[in-house]
Design a protein around this motif. Structure first.
Motif, short mmCIF file in Angstrom:
data_model
loop_
_atom_site.label_atom_id
_atom_site.label_comp_id
_atom_site.label_asym_id
_atom_site.label_seq_id
_atom_site.Cartn_x
_atom_site.Cartn_y
_atom_site.Cartn_z
N ASP A 12 27.33 -19.14 3.39
CA ASP A 12 27.06 -17.98 4.24
C ASP A 12 26.67 -16.78 3.38
OD1 ASP A 12 27.60 -19.46 6.46
OD2 ASP A 12 29.60 -18.64 6.80
N GLU A 13 27.28 -16.67 2.21
CA GLU A 13 26.96 -15.56 1.30
C GLU A 13 25.53 -15.69 0.77
OE1 GLU A 13 28.63 -13.42 -2.79
OE2 GLU A 13 29.83 -14.95 -1.79
N ASP A 14 25.11 -16.94 0.47
CA ASP A 14 23.74 -17.16 0.01
C ASP A 14 22.74 -16.72 1.08
OD1 ASP A 14 24.46 -18.30 -2.43
OD2 ASP A 14 24.64 -20.31 -1.56
N ILE A 15 23.01 -17.07 2.31
CA ILE A 15 22.12 -16.71 3.40
C ILE A 15 22.13 -15.20 3.61
CG2 ILE A 15 21.74 -16.92 5.90
CD1 ILE A 15 22.78 -19.78 5.70
N ARG A 16 23.33 -14.62 3.56
CA ARG A 16 23.44 -13.18 3.80
C ARG A 16 22.66 -12.37 2.77
NH1 ARG A 16 28.83 -10.09 2.49
NH2 ARG A 16 29.66 -10.40 4.59
N GLU A 17 22.70 -12.77 1.49
CA GLU A 17 22.03 -11.97 0.48
C GLU A 17 20.51 -11.97 0.66
OE1 GLU A 17 23.52 -13.53 -3.16
OE2 GLU A 17 22.17 -15.26 -3.22
N GLU A 18 19.96 -13.09 1.12
CA GLU A 18 18.52 -13.13 1.38
C GLU A 18 18.17 -12.36 2.66
OE1 GLU A 18 16.56 -13.87 -0.80
OE2 GLU A 18 17.61 -15.26 -2.11
N VAL A 19 19.03 -12.49 3.68
CA VAL A 19 18.80 -11.75 4.92
C VAL A 19 18.93 -10.24 4.67
CG1 VAL A 19 19.76 -11.25 7.21
CG2 VAL A 19 19.47 -13.61 6.45
N SER A 20 19.96 -9.84 3.93
CA SER A 20 20.14 -8.42 3.62
C SER A 20 18.94 -7.88 2.84
CB SER A 20 21.42 -8.21 2.80
OG SER A 20 22.57 -8.54 3.54
N THR A 21 18.47 -8.67 1.89
CA THR A 21 17.32 -8.25 1.07
C THR A 21 16.08 -8.10 1.94
OG1 THR A 21 18.16 -9.32 -0.93
CG2 THR A 21 15.80 -8.91 -0.82
N PHE A 22 15.80 -9.08 2.77
CA PHE A 22 14.55 -9.01 3.52
C PHE A 22 14.63 -8.02 4.68
CE2 PHE A 22 10.37 -10.47 3.74
CZ PHE A 22 9.98 -10.42 5.07
N MET A 23 15.80 -7.85 5.28
CA MET A 23 15.92 -6.86 6.34
C MET A 23 15.72 -5.47 5.76
SD MET A 23 18.82 -8.14 9.02
CE MET A 23 18.60 -6.65 9.96
N PHE A 24 16.23 -5.22 4.56
CA PHE A 24 16.03 -3.93 3.91
C PHE A 24 14.58 -3.76 3.48
CE2 PHE A 24 15.89 -2.09 -0.50
CZ PHE A 24 15.77 -0.77 -0.09
N GLU A 25 14.08 -4.70 2.67
CA GLU A 25 12.72 -4.57 2.16
C GLU A 25 11.67 -4.72 3.27
OE1 GLU A 25 12.62 -7.32 -1.35
OE2 GLU A 25 12.01 -5.44 -2.29
N GLY A 26 12.00 -5.51 4.27
CA GLY A 26 11.02 -5.80 5.31
C GLY A 26 10.89 -4.72 6.36
N HIS A 27 11.93 -3.88 6.52
CA HIS A 27 11.78 -2.82 7.51
C HIS A 27 11.63 -1.44 6.87
CE1 HIS A 27 15.90 -1.09 7.25
NE2 HIS A 27 15.43 -0.14 8.03
N ASP A 28 12.32 -1.19 5.77
CA ASP A 28 12.33 0.15 5.19
C ASP A 28 11.00 0.48 4.51
OD1 ASP A 28 13.94 2.31 5.26
OD2 ASP A 28 15.03 1.88 3.42
N THR A 29 10.47 -0.46 3.74
CA THR A 29 9.21 -0.20 3.04
C THR A 29 8.05 -0.07 4.03
OG1 THR A 29 8.93 -2.59 2.75
CG2 THR A 29 9.93 -1.37 0.93
N THR A 30 8.05 -0.93 5.05
CA THR A 30 6.98 -0.91 6.05
C THR A 30 7.04 0.37 6.87
OG1 THR A 30 7.12 -3.32 6.15
CG2 THR A 30 5.93 -2.21 7.91
N ALA A 31 8.24 0.74 7.29
CA ALA A 31 8.39 1.97 8.06
C ALA A 31 7.94 3.18 7.24
CB ALA A 31 9.84 2.14 8.49
N SER A 32 8.26 3.17 5.96
CA SER A 32 7.83 4.27 5.09
C SER A 32 6.31 4.38 5.07
CB SER A 32 8.36 4.03 3.66
OG SER A 32 7.85 4.98 2.76
N ALA A 33 5.62 3.25 4.93
CA ALA A 33 4.16 3.26 4.89
C ALA A 33 3.57 3.78 6.20
CB ALA A 33 3.64 1.86 4.58
N ILE A 34 4.13 3.36 7.32
CA ILE A 34 3.63 3.82 8.62
C ILE A 34 3.83 5.32 8.77
CG2 ILE A 34 4.00 3.68 11.12
CD1 ILE A 34 4.80 0.73 10.68
N ALA A 35 5.03 5.80 8.43
CA ALA A 35 5.34 7.22 8.59
C ALA A 35 4.45 8.09 7.72
CB ALA A 35 6.82 7.46 8.26
N TRP A 36 4.24 7.69 6.47
CA TRP A 36 3.41 8.49 5.56
C TRP A 36 1.93 8.44 5.97
CZ3 TRP A 36 5.30 12.16 2.79
CH2 TRP A 36 6.57 12.08 2.24
N THR A 37 1.49 7.31 6.50
CA THR A 37 0.11 7.24 6.97
C THR A 37 -0.11 8.19 8.15
OG1 THR A 37 -0.06 4.92 6.27
CG2 THR A 37 -1.71 5.71 7.83
N LEU A 38 0.84 8.22 9.07
CA LEU A 38 0.76 9.17 10.19
C LEU A 38 0.74 10.61 9.68
CD1 LEU A 38 3.26 7.56 12.73
CD2 LEU A 38 0.78 7.76 13.00
#
Length: 523
Positions: free
Chosen positions: A319-345
């Motif tokens: 479960d810890e193995d799965i969590r670390e990949e999920v935590s990584t991708f949820m962070f990198e997958g939403h935060d970086t993308t949202a940043s790009a959208i906001a700055w483009t606007l």
């Protein structure tokens, strides 16, 4: 008998002492070699004991970028910084030096500062190295196949439409507001359903725990930066006892509670679907692995990898193995993308002429119905150039740090192995020799003929080489669709001038006071 025990205790003590002394000697020789090499590398004057850390400690975080800019201009293309008496890092804003880092399979290990994120992200794809990184990268790559990415269009379209409903009330009020939190919420909603296969309805059902997650991410990143610039907080035991450490660990608990809920929900669905499939078939687990025939989510791949012989067997991935990949991708997958959208606007809001041309392109491609397909998304060429130019000026990840695994020559300087080298993407993208008028928002910088003339490592918003961002194509698809919805429905007016913005360099770049805009409905 007692003398025999005493003899063994003495032998063990001698062995331990010898090992400690050997390691101490190795560290001392390495430190002396590094210190000698750093004497030749340019950099700002240092203070006793603290080195250059004091330059940042005495300043608020919203001035860190200005301080790095001052040092970069004074010592371009390379300088060193001492963080306390023992830690020295090298920083470059040159694409030529960045190429030597990125285009080398030897230097793929992240610098030690990334270890500070491990209580949150574990040793997932962002922070892991060696065999673990290679195996996880290979495992997760199929989750970003073109067919999988194409199947996300409907979800992104649905979540974008929900965002428009929320923004309509803002448009009617005609008042300035910070759009960044709403973009972050939308992006998190998208990543939960597309990559995690879990329908969270975060926008339509705003709950305190969802707001708490995004706030915890923001606080955790600020705490991370605070720890990096304060050498006395580097040891874990001291950090965890400090106010910074207590705040960080509190945030980690909130974020883990959220990701655990996402994982639990999907695993329950997996178990039900798998057992139902096995009951209807011949009981062969391998024939029942594909739990979603339309789209296999990132999390599905992890769950299937954990249970290769069936859900009733002991999992290979914990479960810890799965969590670390999920935590990584949820962070990198939403935060970086949202940043790009906001700055483009934000940038389009300051350039109404370009904004109108993008609106016309969106109208031409989609017409009256904003139904996204891969063909339509690929036709949004001007919008794509605007996003890329936004990522040039405000790269979601402004700096990347690597640990050298062997000596590396950067110009006239030899940087010894084990030294941390940081590529300053924010300043690399502002090289006037590569981008004339580097502070200007100019989407023509990404016309095909301009890109062909440019060195390949002069623009690296998604990193580059073997450790480039695995989700960059997904990010561009999401950014195009979300921005198309917003620009089709509203004309954007940005409030704060670039010179008035207080830009924070956390793990992700953001404006301290948010992205303030005013919406003007188009119909």
């Amino acid at each position: 008998m007692e003398s025999v025990q005493s003899f063994f205790v003495l032998c063990i003590s001698i062995l331990v002492t010898a090992l400690v002394l050997k390691q101490a000697k190795k560290w001392l020789l390495g430190h002396l070699r590094m210190s000698s090499a750093m004497k030749n590398v340019p950099g700002p004057d240092t203070f006793p004991i603290l080195g250059n850390a004091l330059d940042f400690i005495i300043r608020p975080q919203n001035q860190y970028l200005n301080e790095i800019e001052r040092i970069t201009k004074a010592h371009h293309p390379l300088f060193r910084l001492w963080n306390g008496p023992f830690l020295c890092t090298v920083h470059t804003s040159s694409w030529k030096y960045a190429e030597k880092i990125f285009n080398n399979s030897v230097h793929i290990e992240k610098y030690m500062f990334y270890e500070f994120l491990q209580p949150w992200l574990g040793t997932g794809l962002l922070t892991s190295t060696g065999d673990k990184w290679h195996s996880r990268r290979k495992l997760l790559t199929p989750g970003f196949h073109r067919a999988v990415l194409d199947s996300t269009h409907d979800v992104i379209t649905e979540k974008s439409a929900q965002l428009i409903e929320i923004l309509e009330s803002k448009g009617k009020a005609s008042q300035a507001f910070d759009i960044a939190p709403l973009i972050w919420q939308c992006s998190l909603d998208i990543i939960c359903e597309t990559a995690m296969g879990t329908k969270m309805n975060l926008q339509s059902e705003i709950r305190q725990r969802n707001v708490a997650y995004t706030e915890a991410v923001k606080e955790a990143m600020s705490s991370f930066v605070r720890r990096c610039v304060r050498p006395w907080l580097h040891p874990k035991i001291i950090h965890d006892l400090s106010p910074t450490g207590r705040k960080f660990n509190k945030c980690v608990k909130i974020m883990h509670n959220f990701t655990d809920k996402v994982i639990k929900t999907r695993k329950e669905e997996y178990s039900k679907l798998l057992r139902a499939s096995m009951d209807n078939g011949d009981g062969k687990a391998h024939e029942a692995r594909a739990i979603n025939t339309k789209r296999k989510a990132f999390l599905d791949i992890l769950i299937e990898a954990a249970y290769p012989e069936g859900y009733e067997k002991k999992p290979i991935l914990s479960d810890e193995d799965i969590r670390e990949e999920v935590s990584t991708f949820m962070f990198e997958g939403h935060d970086t993308t949202a940043s790009a959208i906001a700055w483009t606007l934000y940038l389009l809001g300051h350039h109404p002429d370009i904004q109108e041309k993008v609106f016309e392109e969106v109208e031409r491609v989609f017409g009256s119905n904003l139904v996204a397909t891969s063909e339509k998304v690929s036709e949004l060429r001007l919008l794509e150039r605007c996003i890329k130019e936004s990522l040039r000026l405000y790269p979601s990840v402004p700096f990347i740090g690597r640990k050298l695994k062997e000596d590396l020559n950067l110009g006239e300087y030899t940087i010894p192995s084990n030294t941390g080298v940081f590529v300053l993407i924010y300043f690399l993208h502002r090289d006037p020799e590569i981008f004339p008028q580097p502070e200007k928002f100019n989407p023509d910088n990404f016309l095909p003929q301009a890109c062909e003339k440019r060195p390949p490592y002069a623009y690296v918003p998604f990193s580059a080489g073997p450790r480039n961002c695995i989700g960059q194509k997904f990010a561009m698809i999401e950014e195009k669709i979300v921005l198309s919805h917003i620009l089709k429905n509203f004309r954007i007016e940005s409030i704060d001038k670039p010179q008035d913005l207080k830009v924070l360099i956390d793990v992700i770049i953001r404006a301290e006071d948010g992205i303030k805009i005013r919406l003007h409905p188009r119909m």
